[in-house]
Design a protein around this motif. Sequence first.
Motif, mmCIF file in Angstrom:
data_model
loop_
_atom_site.group_PDB
_atom_site.id
_atom_site.type_symbol
_atom_site.label_atom_id
_atom_site.label_comp_id
_atom_site.label_asym_id
_atom_site.label_seq_id
_atom_site.Cartn_x
_atom_site.Cartn_y
_atom_site.Cartn_z
ATOM 1 N N ILE A 428 0.644 -1.275 0.043
ATOM 2 C CA ILE A 428 0.017 0.003 0.089
ATOM 3 C C ILE A 428 0.870 1.291 -0.138
ATOM 4 C CG2 ILE A 428 -1.800 1.530 1.390
ATOM 5 C CD1 ILE A 428 -3.300 -1.229 2.124
ATOM 6 N N PRO A 429 2.079 1.396 0.639
ATOM 7 C CA PRO A 429 2.887 2.628 0.437
ATOM 8 C C PRO A 429 3.108 2.955 -0.865
ATOM 9 C CG PRO A 429 3.268 1.302 2.618
ATOM 10 C CD PRO A 429 2.331 0.423 1.875
ATOM 11 N N ASN A 430 3.506 1.566 -1.666
ATOM 12 C CA ASN A 430 3.783 1.948 -3.032
ATOM 13 C C ASN A 430 2.453 2.438 -3.652
ATOM 14 O OD1 ASN A 430 5.607 -0.521 -2.275
ATOM 15 N ND2 ASN A 430 6.524 0.484 -3.967
ATOM 16 N N ALA A 431 1.399 2.158 -3.414
ATOM 17 C CA ALA A 431 0.141 2.664 -3.893
ATOM 18 C C ALA A 431 -0.342 4.222 -3.310
ATOM 19 C CB ALA A 431 -1.097 1.841 -3.713
ATOM 20 N N TRP A 432 0.475 4.532 -2.249
ATOM 21 C CA TRP A 432 0.537 5.911 -1.969
ATOM 22 C C TRP A 432 0.959 6.852 -2.900
ATOM 23 C CZ3 TRP A 432 1.579 5.107 4.037
ATOM 24 C CH2 TRP A 432 0.449 4.705 4.463
ATOM 25 N N TYR A 433 2.499 6.379 -3.058
ATOM 26 C CA TYR A 433 3.258 6.990 -4.088
ATOM 27 C C TYR A 433 2.557 7.090 -5.514
ATOM 28 C CZ TYR A 433 6.822 7.327 -7.982
ATOM 29 O OH TYR A 433 7.574 7.545 -8.959
ATOM 30 N N TRP A 434 1.801 6.022 -5.926
ATOM 31 C CA TRP A 434 1.083 5.905 -7.286
ATOM 32 C C TRP A 434 0.265 7.152 -7.067
ATOM 33 C CZ3 TRP A 434 -3.927 4.931 -7.840
ATOM 34 C CH2 TRP A 434 -4.323 5.082 -9.160
ATOM 35 N N ALA A 435 -0.668 7.055 -6.190
ATOM 36 C CA ALA A 435 -1.750 8.101 -5.540
ATOM 37 C C ALA A 435 -1.431 9.371 -6.052
ATOM 38 C CB ALA A 435 -2.593 7.761 -4.658
ATOM 39 N N ILE A 436 -0.182 9.733 -5.092
ATOM 40 C CA ILE A 436 0.101 11.132 -5.095
ATOM 41 C C ILE A 436 0.711 11.356 -6.438
ATOM 42 C CG2 ILE A 436 2.092 12.573 -4.120
ATOM 43 C CD1 ILE A 436 2.266 10.952 -1.795
ATOM 44 N N VAL A 437 1.482 10.901 -7.291
ATOM 45 C CA VAL A 437 1.870 11.340 -8.500
ATOM 46 C C VAL A 437 0.813 11.367 -9.628
ATOM 47 C CG1 VAL A 437 3.188 10.381 -10.602
ATOM 48 C CG2 VAL A 437 4.019 10.038 -8.279
ATOM 49 N N THR A 438 -0.389 10.631 -9.326
ATOM 50 C CA THR A 438 -1.511 10.644 -10.052
ATOM 51 C C THR A 438 -2.388 11.865 -9.925
ATOM 52 O OG1 THR A 438 -1.454 8.295 -10.577
ATOM 53 C CG2 THR A 438 -3.555 9.605 -10.993
ATOM 54 N N MET A 439 -2.562 12.080 -8.644
ATOM 55 C CA MET A 439 -3.414 13.129 -8.282
ATOM 56 C C MET A 439 -3.040 14.595 -8.405
ATOM 57 S SD MET A 439 -5.823 12.236 -4.954
ATOM 58 C CE MET A 439 -6.920 13.279 -5.183
ATOM 59 N N THR A 440 -1.763 14.750 -8.357
ATOM 60 C CA THR A 440 -0.998 15.858 -8.542
ATOM 61 C C THR A 440 -0.751 16.040 -10.142
ATOM 62 O OG1 THR A 440 1.180 14.783 -8.259
ATOM 63 C CG2 THR A 440 0.079 16.184 -6.361
ATOM 64 N N THR A 441 -1.148 15.476 -10.866
ATOM 65 C CA THR A 441 -0.970 15.134 -12.494
ATOM 66 C C THR A 441 0.481 15.088 -13.027
ATOM 67 O OG1 THR A 441 -1.141 17.392 -12.660
ATOM 68 C CG2 THR A 441 -3.140 16.618 -12.607
ATOM 69 N N VAL A 442 1.065 14.560 -12.121
ATOM 70 C CA VAL A 442 2.719 14.375 -12.639
ATOM 71 C C VAL A 442 2.650 13.190 -13.312
ATOM 72 C CG1 VAL A 442 5.000 14.027 -11.696
ATOM 73 C CG2 VAL A 442 3.435 15.547 -10.495
ATOM 74 N N GLY A 443 2.431 12.110 -13.016
ATOM 75 C CA GLY A 443 2.324 10.747 -13.786
ATOM 76 C C GLY A 443 3.787 10.322 -14.430
ATOM 77 N N TYR A 444 4.646 10.046 -13.530
ATOM 78 C CA TYR A 444 5.980 9.433 -13.917
ATOM 79 C C TYR A 444 5.930 8.055 -15.054
ATOM 80 C CZ TYR A 444 7.924 12.406 -10.456
ATOM 81 O OH TYR A 444 8.504 13.711 -9.832
ATOM 82 N N GLY A 445 4.726 7.510 -14.627
ATOM 83 C CA GLY A 445 4.546 6.361 -15.803
ATOM 84 C C GLY A 445 5.517 4.846 -15.190
ATOM 85 N N ASP A 446 6.197 5.011 -13.963
ATOM 86 C CA ASP A 446 6.738 3.914 -13.434
ATOM 87 C C ASP A 446 5.910 2.620 -13.000
ATOM 88 O OD1 ASP A 446 5.924 5.364 -11.743
ATOM 89 O OD2 ASP A 446 7.874 5.286 -10.418
ATOM 90 N N ILE A 447 4.723 3.191 -12.391
ATOM 91 C CA ILE A 447 3.813 2.374 -11.897
ATOM 92 C C ILE A 447 2.315 2.602 -12.748
ATOM 93 C CG2 ILE A 447 2.329 1.659 -10.098
ATOM 94 C CD1 ILE A 447 4.619 2.405 -8.358
ATOM 95 N N SER A 448 1.881 1.628 -13.548
ATOM 96 C CA SER A 448 0.813 2.103 -14.384
ATOM 97 C C SER A 448 -0.376 0.570 -14.198
ATOM 98 C CB SER A 448 1.048 1.994 -15.857
ATOM 99 O OG SER A 448 1.693 0.979 -16.386
ATOM 100 N N PRO A 449 -1.696 0.839 -14.096
ATOM 101 C CA PRO A 449 -2.677 -0.156 -14.178
ATOM 102 C C PRO A 449 -2.434 -1.000 -15.038
ATOM 103 C CG PRO A 449 -3.728 1.767 -14.584
ATOM 104 C CD PRO A 449 -2.392 2.310 -14.574
#
Length: 567
Positions: A428-449
């Motif tokens: 879940i901490p990795n999911a926190w990182y993904w949610a932060i990147v997604t909600m702030t519209t950064v989107g690094y792309g290292d984690i994708s559904p």
Amino acid sequence: MAQVKLNVSGTIFEIDIKELEGSGFQRLTAMCYDASKAGKPLEFKINRPAGCFSAILSHYQTGELHMPTGVCPGAFRRELEYWEVDYGVMQECCLYKYQSFIDDEETRNSFLDKAVTSAADVSAADSSVVIGKYQKFRKRLWKIVDNNETSVLAKVYFYLVFFMVLLSIVSMAYSTEPSMRRPVSECEMIEYMQHSENIHASKVQSILGNPDCSNSESWDKPFYKENFKWTFFTFSWGWSTFQRNNANNDTNTANSSGQRPNMLQRILQGGAKTTEVPEEEEIYIPDLTVPKLPFCVIDHVVNAFFTIDLILRLVSCPSLLQYFRSVINILDTVALICCYVYKVTVTIEKEYLYMDSTWVLLLNYMQVFRTLRLFRVVKNVRASKVLAYSLSQDVRDITLLALLLIVGISTFACLFYFAESRETIPSIPNAWYWAIVTMTTVGYGDISPETGFGRVIASICAICGVLLLAVTLPMFVNNFLTLYQYSCVHESIEKRKNEKVSKEILPGEQTNCGTVKPTTKFSEFHGYSVNTKVKPPAYTPPKKPVDNFRENTIYHVKEAEIKQQLS
């Protein structure tokens, strides 16, 4: 029925005294009570704005209080305070406008007091320790080093400090670039191994041919650019030799045919009459690099400049306690101290100049505080003052934004974690990182559904992040723009006042500096003469205009009384 006659700035108002009873019109009621008690007529002449009084009087006649159109809310507030009327009884159509003005006025006054008029404006002349010329010198010096005046010298010093700050940041950044670093010389390598108490220092020095490090030219000869493995072969009778191979070639192992290393084969084939297998000893020497000479020179120049700058600040600042209450000043001083501690350390323990330990790395990382000097440079810039104050006033809104982000991050992270496999999201901490990147519209792309449900969650998360930022960020932007406008207007007003004061002070007039007014007239100073014998025409007051829309002024009342007497 007793009538109260009020002459408010030339406008006649009449009101029944019974309407004042129980109306809360405390000041006017007290005036009528005192006049009745003294046996005087209920006629009052009041020098107050008639428009505001008309609105206040209509409140007691109709029960509704409205703010007159075209009247400043600040002026109307003073009238309400004079007539002792609570503004809370105002109707909502005018109350919102009035309250908005009051809030803006309080915000503007607070901003001008705290942000624009800072404590740094207090000069060194306020100190009781210094007097005379030294007092004036400290005061002027502080204004220059702290950028509190607009003189040419202050501007030059400001741009010099700004250039030095940028130079220190750029120098520190590019000194870590591999292409901007050079390999150590032979003498530097020997110095490193000797001070690091390496047992193979003497062997390495013999391999390099025992260079004379007392000669400055020997320090310019480079060592090598890649890592190598040095293998020593030592025989029982004391004779030894070495072999240098690339790090990718292991000399400890025999070749595919089971033979000894090449260097040993050449020794035996060269006529050595022995079957003794020598003792092999491998030495690993790292590839050391140091910054090039220009970066070292720049570092010394910058440190010397900011040392002098700190001394000037400490000598001229009005209060050392007030100076060190600033976080930027503290970090700037700490960065400078850490720089000198590092230089003393590498002077005593020279191996730390080439290889860093943990606490030496910490000293180097403290140099990052150099970048904070930019805040010190721009702290007196208008936009930076407005930004700092607006952030301090928007703490509650920023906290609300952070809480909403935390709620969204926690919710979407948990949903995304259960929707995807453990290979995609291990925790879940990795999911926190993904949610932060997604909600702030950064989107690094290292984690994708990878699943359909995960893509739906990711889409909703991105949309919610965009909406959240779009709704909340304009609050901070509007507050910043409002305060910035206040700052611009205040600066323009102060500039006009200074220009007006400078124009009103005549040449040679008595000033705070103690100059004496000369006998030369102002007209003669400016090159023209005035004929004082010709007197100007007498002043004749203008005729009072007749207002057709006012039939109850004193002028019309007296005119009507005169006509009635004549008839």
